[in-house]
Enzyme design. Structure first.
Site, PDB file in Angstrom:
ATOM      1  N   THR A  11      54.294  -6.396 -39.575  1.00 64.01           N
ATOM      2  CA  THR A  11      53.825  -5.460 -38.552  1.00 64.01           C
ATOM      3  C   THR A  11      53.534  -4.078 -39.134  1.00 64.01           C
ATOM      4  O   THR A  11      52.564  -3.424 -38.776  1.00 64.01           O
ATOM      5  CB  THR A  11      54.879  -5.375 -37.426  1.00 64.01           C
ATOM      6  OG1 THR A  11      55.004  -6.684 -36.863  1.00 64.01           O
ATOM      7  CG2 THR A  11      54.465  -4.410 -36.349  1.00 64.01           C
ATOM      8  N   THR A  12      54.381  -3.672 -40.071  1.00 68.74           N
ATOM      9  CA  THR A  12      54.253  -2.331 -40.631  1.00 68.74           C
ATOM     10  C   THR A  12      52.922  -2.122 -41.353  1.00 68.74           C
ATOM     11  O   THR A  12      52.406  -1.019 -41.393  1.00 68.74           O
ATOM     12  CB  THR A  12      55.431  -2.085 -41.609  1.00 68.74           C
ATOM     13  OG1 THR A  12      56.637  -2.191 -40.868  1.00 68.74           O
ATOM     14  CG2 THR A  12      55.343  -0.714 -42.248  1.00 68.74           C
TER      15      THR A  12
ATOM     16  N   HIS B  12      52.803   9.283 -33.149  1.00 74.56           N
ATOM     17  CA  HIS B  12      52.525   9.735 -31.786  1.00 74.56           C
ATOM     18  C   HIS B  12      53.378  10.941 -31.421  1.00 74.56           C
ATOM     19  O   HIS B  12      54.501  11.076 -31.895  1.00 74.56           O
ATOM     20  CB  HIS B  12      52.831   8.606 -30.793  1.00 74.56           C
ATOM     21  CG  HIS B  12      51.950   7.411 -30.963  1.00 74.56           C
ATOM     22  ND1 HIS B  12      50.675   7.368 -30.469  1.00 74.56           N
ATOM     23  CD2 HIS B  12      52.145   6.224 -31.587  1.00 74.56           C
ATOM     24  CE1 HIS B  12      50.125   6.201 -30.772  1.00 74.56           C
ATOM     25  NE2 HIS B  12      51.001   5.487 -31.461  1.00 74.56           N
TER      26      HIS B  12
ATOM     27  N   LYS C 199      47.984   1.964 -25.468  1.00 71.55           N
ATOM     28  CA  LYS C 199      47.403   3.291 -25.568  1.00 71.55           C
ATOM     29  C   LYS C 199      45.896   3.257 -25.809  1.00 71.55           C
ATOM     30  O   LYS C 199      45.258   4.278 -25.975  1.00 71.55           O
ATOM     31  CB  LYS C 199      48.110   4.064 -26.673  1.00 71.55           C
ATOM     32  CG  LYS C 199      49.591   4.247 -26.403  1.00 71.55           C
ATOM     33  CD  LYS C 199      50.207   5.119 -27.456  1.00 71.55           C
ATOM     34  CE  LYS C 199      51.674   4.876 -27.724  1.00 71.55           C
ATOM     35  NZ  LYS C 199      52.179   3.523 -27.667  1.00 71.55           N
TER      36      LYS C 199
ATOM     37  N   GLU D 227      57.681  -2.266 -30.641  1.00 71.23           N
ATOM     38  CA  GLU D 227      56.224  -2.132 -30.653  1.00 71.23           C
ATOM     39  C   GLU D 227      55.905  -0.645 -30.707  1.00 71.23           C
ATOM     40  O   GLU D 227      56.802   0.172 -30.919  1.00 71.23           O
ATOM     41  CB  GLU D 227      55.659  -2.794 -29.385  1.00 71.23           C
ATOM     42  CG  GLU D 227      56.282  -2.252 -28.117  1.00 71.23           C
ATOM     43  CD  GLU D 227      55.674  -2.840 -26.840  1.00 71.23           C
ATOM     44  OE1 GLU D 227      54.538  -3.318 -26.897  1.00 71.23           O
ATOM     45  OE2 GLU D 227      56.319  -2.792 -25.808  1.00 71.23           O
TER      46      GLU D 227
ATOM     47  N   CYS E  22      36.543   2.793 -57.196  1.00 71.20           N
ATOM     48  CA  CYS E  22      36.302   3.398 -55.880  1.00 71.20           C
ATOM     49  C   CYS E  22      37.339   4.472 -55.588  1.00 71.20           C
ATOM     50  O   CYS E  22      37.017   5.518 -55.068  1.00 71.20           O
ATOM     51  CB  CYS E  22      36.352   2.345 -54.784  1.00 71.20           C
ATOM     52  SG  CYS E  22      35.149   1.027 -54.965  1.00 71.20           S
TER      53      CYS E  22
ATOM     54  N   CYS F 196      34.537  -1.263 -52.536  1.00 73.78           N
ATOM     55  CA  CYS F 196      34.188  -2.564 -53.113  1.00 73.78           C
ATOM     56  C   CYS F 196      35.317  -3.565 -52.911  1.00 73.78           C
ATOM     57  O   CYS F 196      35.194  -4.728 -53.279  1.00 73.78           O
ATOM     58  CB  CYS F 196      33.774  -2.446 -54.580  1.00 73.78           C
ATOM     59  SG  CYS F 196      35.100  -2.641 -55.761  1.00 73.78           S
TER      60      CYS F 196
ATOM     61  N   CYS G 191      37.959  -4.357 -59.598  1.00 75.63           N
ATOM     62  CA  CYS G 191      39.257  -4.160 -60.243  1.00 75.63           C
ATOM     63  C   CYS G 191      40.220  -5.335 -60.099  1.00 75.63           C
ATOM     64  O   CYS G 191      41.186  -5.410 -60.841  1.00 75.63           O
ATOM     65  CB  CYS G 191      39.917  -2.866 -59.765  1.00 75.63           C
ATOM     66  SG  CYS G 191      40.396  -2.867 -58.038  1.00 75.63           S
TER      67      CYS G 191
END
Lengths: 480, 418
Positions: free
Chosen positions: A40-41, A49, A249, A336, A402, A437, A442
């Site tokens: 999730t992280t 927020h 949100k 969440e 990049c 890219c 790389c």
């Protein structure tokens, strides 16, 4: 025997681990993935927020605003990219202006400082790329943007530096209640501990249900995103929200701390906790909604799209409490949004619960709050660059064009105390392959460096999760 | 560090430009290459077919590169490998980084940009689905197989019929992998016809026009892709989905000139080519900074890259020697019907030698047509073509005498159906 075992090394588990490392405790951080912050992280809006969204009185309402204000010091100590750019919630009609009023009131009650309701003119003056169709906006000066995985990696590194034991690629398969506390059995090993902190994110229900009859269910709520190239990262100056709906949100348009532009998410409740795929419907939806917020949306500059899963429960609030029928087993579930923003406050809240249970836990005298980031070569001055190359030639070699990432940075990412083992783990630590890219140039080099530094074959290097092999074998091995 | 000429990029364009500049009397030249050897992408193109126009014979990529590298060495042109150019600016300063010199500034009288191009990615075309391992751009797969010596998969679907994708279909087949299909969004190939024949037909690899990949399955490694037919607006048509079980998806969906250095230096970029606007000498909008090869526009034959780079080398030499003429008649090239772009975009008549080659791409397939060249609306030349296609670059050769009687004006080229 551990004093505390934390299950799950996402941003919440790592925050708690780092907080616990301030005490004289023997702590284990157990994670099923091969890296921290890998579920999730790693896929969310990367927003800190302000704290006006949650209903006053809820845990979300209590912990978001408090957590938000802790980020300046934390990110300074841990050298994590964080910018308080401020956020705007746009209102497009009178009803939505009323919603802004409610959000403002909620914010005040939640203790959010520096909230303002602004006129259309003022908003457009602040950021001329915002749509002309707005009526006004709620401005929260404390809204911010962060690198969520850098934050998590930094917390983990600092926790380990201060004595926390980390066990990656350890999936918890069972937990037994014992006289001394709990025996945690993983696919690799067994860990005895007095207390358990369950931060297993999407799987917090599974972990809870191993020890508690008070069953829990986590509902995965998917959100999809587009990430755009750095050339359009300054399209907006603030985190731009629209008025919240039942499903969260809403779709935001925001710069990232790395200078890209992020659009998303939508919200879709699923059953499958591994459904991290994007869909054309979801992607089209976020684009359609995001177009309302800004005058132009340069979608031709998209460099990738991705999806994240929020861990939702029916309670519609964070669950941070000791399980009623399992002494010393603390659930930190349903984290969440605004979980990332609340993480520092959540960890303090959990420590308080633990203190209550364990009665006496002592602070360490030699806790080191500082964690040095890997030097970003390209951002150094001319003299610093030359000094570094003189000291270590690997900083004189650019691997990722990049993002201008040197071999020195990649090697450093691999050899840290929570070091990178996969191509994506390198990417999350030093951004090699994160650019336009997307690793086209790389990735062969990164694989080569990983194999060399880890002393394994190139074919053993994985992209990300276990099983994500990249190369199938040497050439000529398939020819009949 | 001071040089007359700094060439950024040691691929075919940079090599030819540096050599040509030396042959035209430029003394202090340095060519800078970020990779560990010269030759650029040619080094991973081990198939043949290079050099038909320049040498009249078929060479492999490394062979083609070797001829230029040998000449570079014979002419004692200095070069740096494993060296990255981090920045250039309008004062013609070049900032480089390598392990021996560290971070250094080079002052140059002129610069030639020859950084080539990069491949469009999955993200750029927005394919939804999971993000497992096993999705490669065709060029990355080519590097893994031809340079690193590793296979990228066993059962492969290729999206896009660009030349690298076609070449890789054959290469993977020869290495024992099974290429299930090549899928092309457009109704025509974006690669050379000879590659369609030699890389697909010869190996019975099916090619589906007006199809695309709409979903990717597999959480850790690709397990399959869903392809579907698209309508005239390139929108997938429901009910036409077919699932292909495979472990690898190769993308050959276009190349983008690599102009980050140019953009940051303030060089004007043509939105149609994604490369700098250039004049007859391949000079960009910043005086003394030239560009050539795929950084200007994507070529399908290296031979044309070489020719264009030689033009840049001569232009830079003339500029360094103060012989460039910047007044007089200026002709701007304009895309007529059916033409997507023309390079160069500007011709300064006084600087032309006897003739000039204009490079262009058409926007669709046209059979039995003409390319009409007009100066201020009046046809001055017409070229009959049996077939033109977006996959093959067209060139038009004009004599200085064709142009010399006109004052400042525009030159347009258009496709006319016969």
């Amino acid at each position: 025997m551990f004093d505390v075992a934390i299950i799950g090394a996402g941003v919440i588990g790592c925050s708690i681990a780092r907080e616990l490392s301030k005490y004289n405790l023997n702590v284990a951080l157990i994670e099923k993935e091969n890296d921290v912050g890998n579920v999730t992280t790693k896929a969310n809006s990367a927003i800190i927020h302000a704290g006006y969204d949650a209903k006053p009185g809820t845990l979300k309402g209590k912990l978001n605003a408090k957590g938000n204000l802790m980020f300046d010091e934390l990110c300074r100590e841990l050298e994590v990219p964080f910018k308080r750019v401020g956020s705007l919630v746009l209102a497009f009609d009178d009803d939505e202006m009323k919603t802004l009023g409610k959000l403002y009131e909620q914010g005040i009650q939640n203790g959010v400082p520096e909230l303002y309701i602004l006129s259309k003119e003022k908003v457009l003056e602040m950021d001329p790329n915002i749509s002309d169709n707005i009526k006004g906006a709620l401005y929260a000066k404390t809204g911010g943007i962060i690198g969520p995985w850098e934050f998590t990696i930094a917390l983990a590194e600092n926790a380990v530096e201060n004595g926390v034991n980390i066990f990656l690629s350890n999936e918890v398969v069972d937990i037994e209640k014992k006289d001394f506390g709990y025996r945690i059995i993983t696919n690799k090993d067994t860990y005895d501990t007095k207390y358990v902190v369950n931060c297993a994110g999407l799987y917090a229900d599974k972990i809870n249900n191993m020890v508690s009859n008070n069953k829990m269910e986590i509902i995965p709520r998917r959100g999809q995103y587009y990430l755009l190239d750095k050339t359009v990262g300054n399209l907006v100056k603030y985190v731009i929200f629209q008025c919240p709906s039942k499903l969260g949100k809403g779709v935001l348009v925001t710069p990232t701390v790395h200078g890209n532009l992020l659009i998303g998410p939508d919200a879709e409740d699923l059953i499958d906790k591994t459904a991290l795929n994007t869909t054309s419907e979801g992607l089209n939806f976020i684009v359609e909604v995001a177009r309302r917020s800004v005058k132009t949306l340069p979608l031709n500059m998209a460099i990738t799209n991705f999806a994240g899963l929020r861990a939702r429960t029916e309670r519609d609030d964070f669950i941070i409490e000791e399980a009623v029928d399992a002494k010393g087993f603390i659930n930190v579930a349903g984290i969440e949004s605004p979980g990332l923003s609340s993480a520092p406050a959540i960890s303090l809240y959990v420590i308080d619960i633990l203190k209550n249970i364990a009665k006496k836990i002592e602070k360490k005298e030699n806790f080191n709050p500082y964690r040095r980031a890997i030097p970003k070569f390209i951002e150094l001055s001319e003299d610093e660059k030359n000094e570094l190359v003189k000291k270590d030639k690997r900083f004189g070699k650019i691997i990722c064009r990049c993002e201008s990432i040197t071999e020195g940075e990649i090697v450093s990412a691999i050899h840290r105390n929570v070091g990178a083992r996969t191509v994506d783990a390198v990417k999350r630590r030093v951004r090699a392959g994160m650019g336009r890219c997307q690793g086209g140039f790389c990735s062969p080099r990164v694989i080569e460096i990983l194999a060399r530094e880890l002393g394994v074959e190139m074919t053993e290097i994985e992209k990300d999760h276990e099983g994500s092999y990249i190369l199938t074998g040497p050439t000529k091995s398939e020819v009949q | 560090m001071k040089y007359d000429l700094v060439v950024v990029g040691g691929g075919p364009a940079g090599l030819a430009a540096a050599i040509e500049a030396r042959k035209n009397g430029v003394e202090r030249i340095v060519l800078i290459e970020r990779d560990r050897e010269l030759g650029g992408i040619l080094q991973q193109c081990i198939h043949n077919g290079f050099g038909l126009h320049v040498f009249g014979e078929q060479l492999t990529g490394p062979e083609y590169a070797e001829r230029f590298i040998n000449e570079l060495n014979n002419l004692k042109i200095e070069y740096l490998t494993n060296t990255m150019v981090l920045e250039i600016n309008d004062k013609k300063e070049v900032y480089i980084l390598n392990q021996e010199l560290g971070f250094r500034r080079i002052e140059a009288k002129a610069i030639i940009l020859s950084m080539g191009c990069r491949e469009r990615t999955r993200g750029a075309i927005g394919i939804p689905g999971f993000r497992p391992a096993g999705i490669f751009t065709a060029g990355t797969a080519q590097r893994f197989i031809n340079i690193e010596g590793y296979m990228v998969g066993k059962k492969v679907v290729i999206l896009g019929s660009g030349d690298i994708g076609l070449i890789m279909a054959r290469r993977l087949t020869l290495e024992g992998a099974k290429v299930l299909a090549v899928v092309e969004l457009m109704p025509y190939s974006t690669g050379l016809t000879r590659n369609i024949v030699q890389c697909l037909h010869d190996y019975n690899i099916p090619l589906f026009f007006e199809h695309t990949v709409i979903d990717i399955k597999g959480k850790n490694r690709v397990e399959g892709v869903t392809i579907a037919k698209v309508d005239n607006n390139r929108v997938p048509i429901r009910g036409t989905e077919v699932f292909y079980e495979c472990d690898t998806l190769l993308l050959s969906v276009g190349l983008i000139p690599e102009n980050e250095l140019s953009r940051n230096a303030g060089i004007e970029i043509d939105a149609r080519t994604s490369g700098p606007f250039v004049n007859e000498s391949m000079e960009t909008s910043i005086e003394g900074i030239f560009a050539c090869g795929n950084v200007v526009h994507v070529h399908d034959l290296v031979d044309f890259v070489t020719q264009e780079a030689q033009r840049a080398g001569r232009g830079a030499a003339r500029y360094i020697k103060g012989e460039a003429i910047d007044n007089g008649v200026v002709i701007r090239t304009v895309n007529g019907n059916g033409i997507r772009y023309i390079v160069p975009q500007k011709l300064r008549l006084e600087n032309l030698n006897d003739e000039i080659n204009l490079f262009m791409r058409v926007d669709n397939i046209y059979n039995n047509c003409r390319l009409d060249v007009k100066l201020d609306g009046k046809i001055i030349k017409s070229f009959k073509k049996r077939k033109v296609t977006p996959g093959e670059m067209e060139t038009v050769k004009l004599k200085k005498s064709d142009l010399s009687t006109y004052n400042d004006c525009s030159l347009s080229i258009e496709v006319v159906k016969e």
